[in-house]
Design a protein around this motif. Structure first.
Motif, PDB file in Angstrom:
ATOM      1  N   GLU A   1     -21.858 -61.818 -11.161  1.00 51.58           N
ATOM      2  CA  GLU A   1     -20.757 -62.762 -11.390  1.00 51.58           C
ATOM      3  C   GLU A   1     -20.912 -63.552 -12.681  1.00 51.58           C
ATOM      4  O   GLU A   1     -19.940 -63.824 -13.365  1.00 51.58           O
ATOM      5  CB  GLU A   1     -20.623 -63.716 -10.198  1.00 51.58           C
ATOM      6  CG  GLU A   1     -20.126 -62.980  -8.970  1.00 51.58           C
ATOM      7  CD  GLU A   1     -19.786 -63.911  -7.829  1.00 51.58           C
ATOM      8  OE1 GLU A   1     -20.109 -65.120  -7.915  1.00 51.58           O
ATOM      9  OE2 GLU A   1     -19.207 -63.412  -6.846  1.00 51.58           O
TER      10      GLU A   1
ATOM     11  N   TYR B   1     -27.685 -71.850  -2.018  1.00 45.79           N
ATOM     12  CA  TYR B   1     -26.461 -72.577  -2.350  1.00 45.79           C
ATOM     13  C   TYR B   1     -26.715 -73.910  -3.039  1.00 45.79           C
ATOM     14  O   TYR B   1     -26.045 -74.895  -2.760  1.00 45.79           O
ATOM     15  CB  TYR B   1     -25.603 -72.763  -1.081  1.00 45.79           C
ATOM     16  CG  TYR B   1     -25.048 -71.451  -0.607  1.00 45.79           C
ATOM     17  CD1 TYR B   1     -23.988 -70.844  -1.287  1.00 45.79           C
ATOM     18  CD2 TYR B   1     -25.593 -70.799   0.495  1.00 45.79           C
ATOM     19  CE1 TYR B   1     -23.493 -69.619  -0.871  1.00 45.79           C
ATOM     20  CE2 TYR B   1     -25.100 -69.569   0.914  1.00 45.79           C
ATOM     21  CZ  TYR B   1     -24.047 -68.984   0.221  1.00 45.79           C
ATOM     22  OH  TYR B   1     -23.553 -67.770   0.620  1.00 45.79           O
TER      23      TYR B   1
ATOM     24  N   THR C   1     -22.744 -73.458  -8.857  1.00 46.65           N
ATOM     25  CA  THR C   1     -21.326 -73.610  -9.202  1.00 46.65           C
ATOM     26  C   THR C   1     -21.204 -73.933 -10.687  1.00 46.65           C
ATOM     27  O   THR C   1     -20.356 -73.384 -11.390  1.00 46.65           O
ATOM     28  CB  THR C   1     -20.699 -74.741  -8.369  1.00 46.65           C
ATOM     29  OG1 THR C   1     -21.163 -74.601  -7.031  1.00 46.65           O
ATOM     30  CG2 THR C   1     -19.191 -74.667  -8.407  1.00 46.65           C
TER      31      THR C   1
ATOM     32  N   ASN D   1     -21.943 -70.875 -12.712  1.00 46.70           N
ATOM     33  CA  ASN D   1     -20.797 -69.949 -12.672  1.00 46.70           C
ATOM     34  C   ASN D   1     -19.745 -70.299 -13.710  1.00 46.70           C
ATOM     35  O   ASN D   1     -19.119 -69.430 -14.290  1.00 46.70           O
ATOM     36  CB  ASN D   1     -20.129 -70.027 -11.296  1.00 46.70           C
ATOM     37  CG  ASN D   1     -20.653 -68.943 -10.370  1.00 46.70           C
ATOM     38  OD1 ASN D   1     -21.008 -67.864 -10.806  1.00 46.70           O
ATOM     39  ND2 ASN D   1     -20.718 -69.246  -9.088  1.00 46.70           N
ATOM     40  N   GLN D   2     -19.540 -71.593 -13.894  1.00 51.87           N
ATOM     41  CA  GLN D   2     -18.453 -72.051 -14.753  1.00 51.87           C
ATOM     42  C   GLN D   2     -18.880 -72.197 -16.214  1.00 51.87           C
ATOM     43  O   GLN D   2     -18.028 -72.291 -17.089  1.00 51.87           O
ATOM     44  CB  GLN D   2     -17.942 -73.409 -14.260  1.00 51.87           C
ATOM     45  CG  GLN D   2     -17.302 -73.372 -12.881  1.00 51.87           C
ATOM     46  CD  GLN D   2     -15.905 -72.794 -12.932  1.00 51.87           C
ATOM     47  OE1 GLN D   2     -15.284 -72.743 -13.985  1.00 51.87           O
ATOM     48  NE2 GLN D   2     -15.400 -72.326 -11.801  1.00 51.87           N
TER      49      GLN D   2
ATOM     50  N   GLU E   1     -24.002 -76.618 -22.298  1.00 51.75           N
ATOM     51  CA  GLU E   1     -23.807 -76.544 -20.858  1.00 51.75           C
ATOM     52  C   GLU E   1     -24.918 -75.715 -20.201  1.00 51.75           C
ATOM     53  O   GLU E   1     -25.435 -76.077 -19.141  1.00 51.75           O
ATOM     54  CB  GLU E   1     -22.420 -75.945 -20.560  1.00 51.75           C
ATOM     55  CG  GLU E   1     -22.004 -75.908 -19.107  1.00 51.75           C
ATOM     56  CD  GLU E   1     -21.770 -77.273 -18.472  1.00 51.75           C
ATOM     57  OE1 GLU E   1     -21.649 -78.274 -19.222  1.00 51.75           O
ATOM     58  OE2 GLU E   1     -21.730 -77.348 -17.228  1.00 51.75           O
TER      59      GLU E   1
ATOM     60  N   LYS F   1     -19.663 -68.610   6.312  1.00 51.95           N
ATOM     61  CA  LYS F   1     -18.879 -68.365   5.096  1.00 51.95           C
ATOM     62  C   LYS F   1     -18.149 -67.027   5.171  1.00 51.95           C
ATOM     63  O   LYS F   1     -16.988 -66.916   4.797  1.00 51.95           O
ATOM     64  CB  LYS F   1     -19.801 -68.382   3.878  1.00 51.95           C
ATOM     65  CG  LYS F   1     -20.136 -69.780   3.443  1.00 51.95           C
ATOM     66  CD  LYS F   1     -20.832 -69.791   2.107  1.00 51.95           C
ATOM     67  CE  LYS F   1     -21.417 -71.147   1.795  1.00 51.95           C
ATOM     68  NZ  LYS F   1     -20.408 -72.221   1.682  1.00 51.95           N
TER      69      LYS F   1
ATOM     70  N   ASP G   1     -17.181 -73.829  -2.699  1.00 53.75           N
ATOM     71  CA  ASP G   1     -18.048 -72.975  -3.521  1.00 53.75           C
ATOM     72  C   ASP G   1     -17.691 -71.492  -3.395  1.00 53.75           C
ATOM     73  O   ASP G   1     -18.299 -70.639  -4.029  1.00 53.75           O
ATOM     74  CB  ASP G   1     -19.537 -73.225  -3.219  1.00 53.75           C
ATOM     75  CG  ASP G   1     -19.888 -72.943  -1.778  1.00 53.75           C
ATOM     76  OD1 ASP G   1     -19.131 -72.212  -1.118  1.00 53.75           O
ATOM     77  OD2 ASP G   1     -20.924 -73.459  -1.312  1.00 53.75           O
TER      78      ASP G   1
ATOM     79  N   THR H   1     -14.531 -69.293  -6.958  1.00 54.50           N
ATOM     80  CA  THR H   1     -15.310 -69.176  -8.189  1.00 54.50           C
ATOM     81  C   THR H   1     -14.464 -68.739  -9.381  1.00 54.50           C
ATOM     82  O   THR H   1     -14.936 -68.727 -10.503  1.00 54.50           O
ATOM     83  CB  THR H   1     -16.432 -68.134  -8.011  1.00 54.50           C
ATOM     84  OG1 THR H   1     -15.828 -66.923  -7.540  1.00 54.50           O
ATOM     85  CG2 THR H   1     -17.462 -68.599  -7.019  1.00 54.50           C
ATOM     86  N   ARG H   2     -13.233 -68.359  -9.145  1.00 50.24           N
ATOM     87  CA  ARG H   2     -12.439 -67.780 -10.227  1.00 50.24           C
ATOM     88  C   ARG H   2     -11.500 -68.768 -10.905  1.00 50.24           C
ATOM     89  O   ARG H   2     -10.777 -68.407 -11.804  1.00 50.24           O
ATOM     90  CB  ARG H   2     -11.608 -66.609  -9.709  1.00 50.24           C
ATOM     91  CG  ARG H   2     -12.396 -65.551  -8.995  1.00 50.24           C
ATOM     92  CD  ARG H   2     -13.354 -64.888  -9.957  1.00 50.24           C
ATOM     93  NE  ARG H   2     -14.183 -63.916  -9.275  1.00 50.24           N
ATOM     94  CZ  ARG H   2     -13.999 -62.605  -9.319  1.00 50.24           C
ATOM     95  NH1 ARG H   2     -13.004 -62.119  -9.999  1.00 50.24           N
ATOM     96  NH2 ARG H   2     -14.812 -61.799  -8.687  1.00 50.24           N
TER      97      ARG H   2
ATOM     98  N   ARG I   1     -12.416 -75.735 -12.728  1.00 50.30           N
ATOM     99  CA  ARG I   1     -12.478 -76.940 -11.892  1.00 50.30           C
ATOM    100  C   ARG I   1     -11.271 -77.849 -12.031  1.00 50.30           C
ATOM    101  O   ARG I   1     -10.794 -78.434 -11.071  1.00 50.30           O
ATOM    102  CB  ARG I   1     -13.760 -77.718 -12.216  1.00 50.30           C
ATOM    103  CG  ARG I   1     -14.932 -77.257 -11.395  1.00 50.30           C
ATOM    104  CD  ARG I   1     -16.190 -77.967 -11.818  1.00 50.30           C
ATOM    105  NE  ARG I   1     -16.571 -77.564 -13.182  1.00 50.30           N
ATOM    106  CZ  ARG I   1     -17.655 -78.029 -13.820  1.00 50.30           C
ATOM    107  NH1 ARG I   1     -18.414 -78.922 -13.237  1.00 50.30           N
ATOM    108  NH2 ARG I   1     -17.943 -77.614 -15.022  1.00 50.30           N
TER     109      ARG I   1
END
Lengths: 575, 463
Positions: free
Chosen positions: A490, A539, A544, A547-548, A558, B402, B445, B448-449, B452
């Motif tokens: 990912e 987790y 998160t 990922n971004q 970042e 989940k 969470d 993810t795509r 934010r």
């Protein structure tokens, strides 16, 4: 030898003429409208001609003229930024001449013969020069267009003068021969080089999955086969936009008109991430869409390749994209069947394999006649019918190329882009490029890559187990492996070609991202040994953010922040 | 609808008749693709076209078939290729597969005569398709957006409601924020009489006929005519789009019947067959239809195509869907499974795709969060669907919390997002909001795509 004859028979794009005695592959003008064609077969007094334009309403008895020359392209200043059809007719000129649709019987030279260019000599009177040697420079946009001695000419420079010239004006006299800036070269013949090298420098593309996992060498050839909708064209276009070649030749061979429009509207806007100059300034586009004449489609790949070689001979690195070679092969098939030749596999002519290898063999990194090094890297898209890789075009291509980027329908359905399957793709340049990567990225880069591939491979094996028993029954270490593999997929492998930041990822950042994933993996293992629960490890909030991170404008800062967060959050886990 | 015969020589030199072809020995030069009139001994006439012309013999393909033709038939070459008369008055008319009025109305008074094969649009003259067309169907608008100038086929199979969907799109399609002239060119190839009735009734019931030109080639019409029908329709569409400046939506059904006709003719000509007996030039032939979609710089009009094809045996790798998929800009795939579960429209989003979606969506066109929402819907649905397979083996209990959420999401997605009424016209905002509503069933969470800032802006706050 007679150059004037008449049409004997018309059957679609194949016309038979009598009364001329041409050589094979001579260009002829057919009919009252002087349609351009090429002699592809000679049977006794009959010359069989493939015509590059529509032959509707052409009649037997109309005249045929032999030009006595093979299909050639014009090479010289003005090539860059051009948009051609398959036989080097500039599409903007055609539009001016006949409007929005392409009708037949209109000829247009490949280069502007009126425009004046400033010529700056690099040799002087009395110097001895040889074929392919650079004798002067013309500034064409941001690129230096180097004027070379035509192939076959050697001798003393009798005169040479700076000034403003059209491409037909004499800029120098060498050994009694007038030399102008335009050269003609038959498209089906490779241009000569001094010596071909073993490729050992990667073509850096900014695409993580390609650069890190399956790199292509400059001067190498890669095939991108994939069923429709897997993103061949997007991948090709990303490569055209971001690969570190100085010159891009993009051949839209028998593909969609709207796709070419996308290229035509995007390239003039796009900035090269390294130099900041507009991409179009160093691009030559060839657009022969699927509904344009099929014989011109057959010629288009040769036209593109010859232009690419011409720039290679100046000492540039050229990336040539052919989208798609399957359409080219189909054009061969169509013409072959009109000639009633004995078909080979699936109706393709028996010489398919030969033509494909002749084409890919023109890719090379070489010491060029002008003294420097230049390269043509070829990236050919293949469109296998039904996604079946066992079909003749794919198979014959794979026998020649050394890099295989397999596009995958399953990944597309998951919106995993680019859809390059990491388990089935391969590169055979790995070893040759090893030293370059160690020297220019990091000593441990190859090891890191091997680790990532191994993790992905392990994931594939574990997935089989998960399919049977569910992920809950796996031991904790394996759960972590799955999570790490997911991060590689990912964060690292997925890349958004349309995102302003993520579309191009420099090697240093690729390295950093992979290092961070490895770090997460190592820290997870430690945390697990220290007794932290696997759900917590898998987790952590930093994931998160990670990922971004690749979409953030200040992505490198970042990533540093992600690094710090990772340390902190693992520390809090009590590992 | 070719022009009537001009004065020209008649030949009574038919030397051979085979399948749809006749071979004529002749004296004067005849052009390739020239139109031909054939007068039979009983006084009736047929039309044909030159396929191969040489000094000795001319091969003519007869449109209406060769039955009843003998060597005494006389052949007249018309000296020109096939043309069709076009006019704005064609709107509201129902024509046969060869362009003759079927509705009892007057013949078309031509404003212009055009070559039916058209010419390729110069790629340099093309404008990129970038205006969003709202169809009112969530799976298309939200996840496989159609834009003006695109060709987006529906891949269906026997027994699926593709015709209903085509009609729903024809009825609901609109370009937002502008008052454009819309026209529909409806091209039916090899349809049954029953389907013909259905289309005609629907067009009249909804009033859609007044903005439409309908070409109907029926299943029992000659195969050669079937290959001409789409060319007549597309020539009409080009006239309306590029001469009259209209936004034209061309619906072609069923491409499979068209390709069968190509194969039949190819076999009669004794050509070397390609895959599964279809001619090797089928890609080029289909491209000559599909590539007539597009926009042209400086012209107001556009041609958007929705070709419909039924995949033989539901096989997407069959040459017809396969070659189409390589030319068109995406595809909407219908699924028998969804159909059996009573979901209309049964769009299988996982294998559907719109290639031009990027240019027609996002801020200023649809909404800034469009791409994110679409990607996330795709991803979560794909994962949820995978889990269904797993549940069948290990049961729902052994899934993590989940995973259970993803599993429920897949059901919810099909039931709420995919399913909609045949008359239900959802705006793009409604579609995207519906997507966000579905995301509330997931953990944060798992999203993810989407970046934010959009999550903060659009995610409905949980009560």
């Amino acid at each position: 030898m007679s150059t004037e004859g008449v049409i004997y028979r018309v059957a679609g794009p194949v016309v038979t003429a009598t009364g001329i005695s041409p050589k094979m592959y001579d260009v002829v003008h057919v009919g009252n409208e002087k349609l351009m064609g090429e002699v592809i077969k000679i049977v006794g007094e009959y010359s069989i001609i493939q015509v590059y334009e529509d032959t509707d309403n052409v009649k037997p008895g109309e005249p045929v003229t032999n030009t006595g020359k093979p299909l050639s392209v014009e090479l010289g200043p003005g090539l860059l930024e051009s948009v051609y059809d398959g036989i080097q007719r500039p599409l903007p000129v055609l539009r001016d001449k006949m409007g929005d649709f392409i009708y037949r019987g209109v000829s247009a030279p490949g280069l502007d013969h009126e425009k004046k260019w400033d010529f700056e000599p690099t040799v002087k009177e009395g110097d001895t020069v040889s074929q392919g040697q650079i004798i002067g420079i013309v500034q064409e946009g941001p690129m230096e267009h180097k004027i070379m001695v035509p192939i076959g000419l050697n001798g003393k420079v009798d005169s040479i003068k700076a000034g403003s010239y059209t491409i037909d004006d004499t800029v120098a006299v060498i050994d009694g021969t007038d030399v102008c800036m335009v050269q003609y070269w038959p498209v089906r013949n490779p241009r000569p080089v001094e010596e071909k090298y073993q490729p050992d420098i990667p073509l850096v593309t900014g695409l993580r999955v390609l650069d890190t996992m399956f790199p292509l060498a400059k001067g190498g050839a890669a095939a991108i086969p994939g069923a429709f909708g897997t993103g061949k064209t997007v991948t090709q276009q990303s490569l055209a936009k971001y690969s570190d070649a100085e010159i891009v030749v993009y051949i839209g061979c028998g593909e969609r008109g709207n796709e070419m429009t996308e290229v035509l509207t995007e390239f003039p806007e796009l900035e090269d991430p390294r130099t900041g100059m507009k991409l179009m300034k160093r691009t030559v586009l060839i657009a022969n869409t699927s509904n344009m004449p099929v014989a011109a489609r057959e010629a288009s790949v040769y036209t593109g390749m010859t232009i690419a070689e011409y720039f290679r001979d100046m000492g540039y690195n050229v990336a040539l994209m052919a989208d798609s070679t399957s359409r080219w092969a189909e054009a061969m098939r169509e013409i072959s069947s009109r000639l009633e030749e004995m078909p080979g596999e699936e109706g393709y002519p028996a010489y398919l394999a030969g033509r494909l290898s002749e084409f890919y063999e023109r890719a090379a990194r070489a010491k060029v006649l002008s003294g420097g090094d230049g390269s043509v890297s070829v990236i050919g898209a293949v469109s296998p019918p039904g996604g079946d890789l066992s079909e003749p075009v794919t198979q014959n291509t794979l026998r020649i190329v050394r890099v295989f980027w397999a596009l995958d329908t399953k990944l597309r359905e998951r919106r995993h882009f680019p859809t390059i399957n990491w388990l089935t793709s391969y590169t055979m340049y790995d070893k040759q490029l090893l030293d370059w990567f160690k020297a220019n990225v990091a000593e441990d880069y190859p090891a890191l890559k091997a680790w990532a591939m191994k993790t992905l491979q392990k994931e594939a094996e574990l997935q089989d187990v998960v399919q049977m028993v569910g992920s809950d029954s796996l031991p904790d270490e394996q759960k972590i492996t799955l999570e790490v593999a997911k991060m590689i997929r990912e964060i690292f492998l997925q890349q958004n070609a349309y995102d302003p930041v993520d579309c191009y990822c420099p090697l240093s950042r690729q390295y950093k991202m992979l290092t961070l994933i490895k770090k997460y993996s190592d820290l997870s293992e430690k945390a697990l040994q220290a007794g932290a629960p696997v759900d917590k490890i898998a987790y952590l909030p930093v994931r998160t953010r990670f990922n971004q991170a690749k979409y953030e404008p200040k992505v490198d800062e970042e990533l540093e922040a992600v690094d710090k967060d990772m340390d902190q959050q693992f520390a809090e886990l009590g590992a | 609808m070719a022009k009537t015969a001009q004065i020209s020589k008649e030949y009574k030199t038919v030397s051979q008749i085979a399948g749809p072809l006749i071979y004529v020995k002749k004296t004067e030069p005849v052009g390739y693709k020239e139109m031909v009139n054939i007068r039979l001994t009983d006084g009736t006439t047929r039309r044909g076209q030159v396929l191969d012309s040489s000094d000795e013999v001319v091969v003519v393909q007869v449109f209406e078939g060769t039955s009843g033709i003998d060597r005494d038939a006389s052949v007249r070459f018309l000296g020109e290729t096939m043309k069709m008369p076009v006019s704005k008055d064609m709107l509201g008319r129902i024509l046969s597969g060869s362009g003759q009025p079927l509705d009892g109305g007057a013949p078309i008074v031509p404003e212009k005569e055009l070559e039916i094969n058209g010419a390729a649009i110069n790629p340099w003259a093309r404008d990129s398709p970038s205006d969003f067309i709202q169809t009112g169907i969530s799976t298309i608008d939200g996840m496989n957006t159609l834009v003006r100038g695109q060709k987006l086929p529906i891949f269906s199979a026997s027994g699926l409601p593709h015709n209903e969907i085509a009609l729903q799109i024809a009825r609901q399609a609109k370009v937002r924020g502008e008052n454009e002239e819309f026209a529909v060119v409806f091209i039916a190839m090899g349809i049954t009489n029953e389907e013909k009735q259905m289309f005609m009734k629907e067009f009249e019931r909804t009033g859609a006929l007044k903005n439409a030109v309908v070409f109907l080639n029926l299943a029992d019409d000659p195969a050669v005519e079937r290959t001409l029908t789409p060319r007549l329709g597309l020539t009409t569409a080009e006239y309306m789009a590029f001469d009259l400046g209209m936004q034209v939506l061309v619906i072609m059904t069923d491409i499979t019947n068209y390709c069968e006709a190509l194969r039949q003719i190819g076999a009669a000509r004794e050509e070397v067959p390609g895959r599964r007996g279809y001619p090797g030039y089928m890609y080029t032939d289909l491209a000559q239809l599909y590539e007539r979609a597009g926009r042209i710089k400086g012209k107001k009009g556009s041609i958007t195509q929705i070709p419909i094809l039924s995949m033989p045996g539901g096989d997407i790798t069959h040459p017809i869907p396969d070659l189409s998929g390589y030319i068109t800009e995406g595809q909407i795939v219908l699924s028998m499974d969804l159909h059996r579960n009573g979901i209309y429209p049964p769009v299988n989003v996982s294998s559907s795709l719109s290639r031009l979606m990027g240019g027609g969506t996002g801020e200023g066109r649809t909404r800034e969060d469009h791409k994110g929402v679409s990607d996330q819907l795709y991803a979560a649905y794909a994962e949820g669907k995978d889990l269904r397979g797993l549940v069948a083996i290990v049961g729902k209990e052994s899934l993590s919390a989940k995973d259970r959420k993803l599993l429920d999401f897949a059901d919810l997605f099909e039931d709420r997002f995919v399913r909609q009424g045949p008359e239900e016209d959802r705006s793009i905002e409604e579609t995207l909001d519906l997507g966000w509503e579905l995301f509330t069933a997931l953990d944060l969470d798992q999203i993810t795509r989407i970046s934010r800032k959009y999550i903060e802006k659009y995610m409905p706050k949980k009560a």
